[in-house]
Design a protein around this motif. Structure first.
Motif, short mmCIF file in Angstrom:
data_model
loop_
_atom_site.label_atom_id
_atom_site.label_comp_id
_atom_site.label_asym_id
_atom_site.label_seq_id
_atom_site.Cartn_x
_atom_site.Cartn_y
_atom_site.Cartn_z
N LEU A 1 0.82 -1.21 0.00
CA LEU A 1 0.00 0.00 0.00
C LEU A 1 0.86 1.27 0.00
CD1 LEU A 1 -2.81 -1.04 2.52
CD2 LEU A 1 -2.94 -0.97 0.02
N LEU A 2 2.00 1.22 0.68
CA LEU A 2 2.91 2.37 0.67
C LEU A 2 3.40 2.66 -0.74
CD1 LEU A 2 5.06 1.65 3.86
CD2 LEU A 2 3.66 3.69 3.49
N ARG A 3 3.69 1.60 -1.48
CA ARG A 3 4.25 1.77 -2.82
C ARG A 3 3.19 2.12 -3.86
NH1 ARG A 3 7.10 -3.51 -1.44
NH2 ARG A 3 9.27 -2.97 -0.97
N ARG A 4 1.96 1.65 -3.65
CA ARG A 4 0.95 1.75 -4.71
C ARG A 4 -0.18 2.73 -4.44
NH1 ARG A 4 1.43 -2.81 -8.03
NH2 ARG A 4 3.62 -3.42 -8.02
N THR A 5 -0.30 3.26 -3.23
CA THR A 5 -1.42 4.16 -2.93
C THR A 5 -0.91 5.44 -2.29
OG1 THR A 5 -1.89 3.49 -0.63
CG2 THR A 5 -2.74 2.06 -2.37
N GLY A 6 -1.82 6.41 -2.17
CA GLY A 6 -1.51 7.67 -1.50
C GLY A 6 -2.02 7.73 -0.07
N LEU A 7 -2.43 6.59 0.48
CA LEU A 7 -2.91 6.56 1.86
C LEU A 7 -1.81 6.99 2.82
CD1 LEU A 7 -4.83 3.14 1.85
CD2 LEU A 7 -5.84 5.43 1.83
N SER A 8 -2.18 7.63 3.90
CA SER A 8 -1.19 8.04 4.89
C SER A 8 -0.65 6.81 5.62
CB SER A 8 -1.80 9.00 5.89
OG SER A 8 -2.72 8.33 6.74
N ILE A 9 0.49 6.98 6.29
CA ILE A 9 1.09 5.88 7.04
C ILE A 9 0.14 5.39 8.13
CG2 ILE A 9 2.97 5.26 8.61
CD1 ILE A 9 4.75 7.17 6.94
N SER A 10 -0.54 6.33 8.80
CA SER A 10 -1.49 5.94 9.85
C SER A 10 -2.65 5.14 9.27
CB SER A 10 -2.02 7.18 10.57
OG SER A 10 -1.00 7.82 11.29
N GLU A 11 -3.19 5.60 8.14
CA GLU A 11 -4.31 4.89 7.51
C GLU A 11 -3.90 3.47 7.13
OE1 GLU A 11 -6.97 8.25 5.21
OE2 GLU A 11 -4.96 7.82 4.43
N ILE A 12 -2.71 3.33 6.59
CA ILE A 12 -2.23 2.00 6.19
C ILE A 12 -2.04 1.11 7.41
CG2 ILE A 12 -0.27 0.75 5.19
CD1 ILE A 12 0.05 3.12 3.24
N ALA A 13 -1.46 1.68 8.48
CA ALA A 13 -1.22 0.89 9.69
C ALA A 13 -2.51 0.29 10.22
CB ALA A 13 -0.56 1.77 10.75
N TYR A 14 -3.55 1.10 10.33
CA TYR A 14 -4.82 0.60 10.84
C TYR A 14 -5.49 -0.36 9.85
CZ TYR A 14 -4.30 4.26 14.35
OH TYR A 14 -3.83 5.05 15.37
N LYS A 15 -5.32 -0.10 8.57
CA LYS A 15 -5.96 -0.92 7.54
C LYS A 15 -5.42 -2.34 7.53
CE LYS A 15 -7.04 -0.87 2.57
NZ LYS A 15 -8.50 -0.81 2.76
N VAL A 16 -4.11 -2.51 7.83
CA VAL A 16 -3.52 -3.85 7.77
C VAL A 16 -3.50 -4.55 9.13
CG1 VAL A 16 -2.10 -3.25 5.78
CG2 VAL A 16 -1.14 -3.00 8.08
N GLY A 17 -4.10 -3.93 10.17
CA GLY A 17 -4.28 -4.64 11.43
C GLY A 17 -3.46 -4.19 12.61
N TYR A 18 -2.69 -3.11 12.45
CA TYR A 18 -1.90 -2.62 13.58
C TYR A 18 -2.75 -1.74 14.49
CZ TYR A 18 2.45 -4.38 11.63
OH TYR A 18 3.43 -5.20 11.15
N LYS A 19 -2.44 -1.78 15.78
CA LYS A 19 -3.16 -0.97 16.76
C LYS A 19 -2.73 0.49 16.72
CE LYS A 19 -5.44 -4.45 18.52
NZ LYS A 19 -6.89 -4.58 18.32
N ASN A 20 -1.48 0.73 16.30
CA ASN A 20 -1.00 2.11 16.18
C ASN A 20 0.09 2.18 15.13
OD1 ASN A 20 1.76 1.93 17.52
ND2 ASN A 20 0.45 1.15 19.17
N PRO A 21 0.32 3.36 14.55
CA PRO A 21 1.31 3.51 13.47
C PRO A 21 2.74 3.24 13.92
CG PRO A 21 -0.23 5.34 13.48
CD PRO A 21 -0.48 4.59 14.74
N TYR A 22 3.03 3.43 15.19
CA TYR A 22 4.40 3.22 15.67
C TYR A 22 4.84 1.78 15.44
CZ TYR A 22 8.22 2.24 18.87
OH TYR A 22 9.40 1.80 19.41
N HIS A 23 3.99 0.81 15.81
CA HIS A 23 4.35 -0.60 15.64
C HIS A 23 4.50 -0.95 14.16
CE1 HIS A 23 2.65 -1.33 19.88
NE2 HIS A 23 3.94 -1.44 19.93
#
Length: 285
Positions: A240-262
């Motif tokens: 998603l980082l390579r192919r979309t314009g979603l923010s890092i936070s949006e991607i983190a939550y979308k793929v199952g992380y509880k927070n962007p830091y992890h």
């Protein structure tokens, strides 16, 4: 290509080290030190110990050898190739009382974080296939020295050798029979990694104990279910980082992380760069 998993209408390759047999691996920087060579031991012998970060391939043509690589000790016989990656100590010992002939490739790796993360999932010894022997001999034939472009060509051959070794090791691992229970567990993780999953839930789905699931999954897949889960998440996050314009936070939550830091920490562990750097690399490619 391995079976594909899907989520939100997208498809991507199955994650983990086995899928790397189907993809280009990040190149390892070996500009500090990188050599190929060959040597005959008349009656045993030793090379090392070598301290610090170190990468080595050894093909044994005649005789045998024992290699100590950090906490791992492996024995190699004629016709086999071994791959070692150490942080602390490497030591090579030719078989005592016999003639041994070997070719080698070694170096001091940099930007190799992803490889150190995966090294325990790569077989330490495999048969020396014609492809591996050809790449090794090409490096040996270059000789020693940094004249012209030999240094860059040597580094390219080493990375090609690494790709070939991981490919062959992956094929060998893929050919081993895997119990249906573990295949079902892997499929469940592939299809549900973005959700709030626990190992207990997966075990309940499969009607096995969590203890059995963890030990059997690690035996056949080379990593625990928890590690496989975060690799699924970080691999799709990287996609998603390579192919979309979603923010890092949006991607983190979308793929199952509880927070962007992890998420950011796991990207760094897997790709040896931050999410922002990974996105920028894809933009410049």
């Amino acid at each position: 290509m391995n079976a594909l998993a899907s989520e939100a209408g997208r498809t991507w390759p199955r994650c983990g080290i086995l899928r790397k047999i189907d993809m280009r691996l990040p190149p390892i920087d070996l500009s500090r030190e990188n050599t190929f060579g060959e040597l005959t031991y008349e009656n045993g012998g030793q090379y090392g110990p070598i301290m610090g970060d170190y990468l080595a391939f050894i093909v044994v043509h005649i005789g045998s050898a024992t290699i100590e690589a950090d906490a791992r000790t492996v024995r190699v016989k004629a016709g086999q190739c071994t791959f070692s990656l150490t942080h602390n100590r490497y030591n090579y010992m030719a078989g005592e009382g016999m003639l041994s002939h070997v070719t080698w490739c070694d170096g001091r790796p940099q930007n190799a974080g992803w490889l150190y993360q995966e090294v325990n999932n790569i077989a330490p010894v495999i048969d020396a296939t014609p492809q591996i022997q050809t790449l090794m001999q090409l490096g040996v034939d270059l000789g020693i020295g940094d004249r012209d472009s030999r240094s860059g060509l040597r580094e390219a051959l080493t990375n090609a050798l690494l790709n070939a070794y991981i490919y062959e090791a992956g094929v060998i691992a893929a050919e081993k029979p895997v119990p249906q229970t573990i295949l079902r567990a892997r499929r469940y993780l592939d299809e549900n990694f973005a959700g709030d999953i626990t190992i207990e839930q997966v075990a309940e789905q499969l009607r096995v104990s969590p203890q059995y699931l963890v030990s059997a999954f690690k035996k056949h897949m080379g990593m625990t279910p928890a590690r496989y889960l975060w690799r699924c998440r970080v691999d799709y996050g990287a996609h998603l980082l390579r192919r979309t314009g979603l923010s890092i936070s949006e991607i983190a939550y979308k793929v199952g992380y509880k927070n962007p830091y992890h998420f950011s920490r796991h990207v760094k562990l897997a790709f040896d760069c931050s999410p922002t750097e990974l996105r920028e690399q894809a933009r410049l490619a």
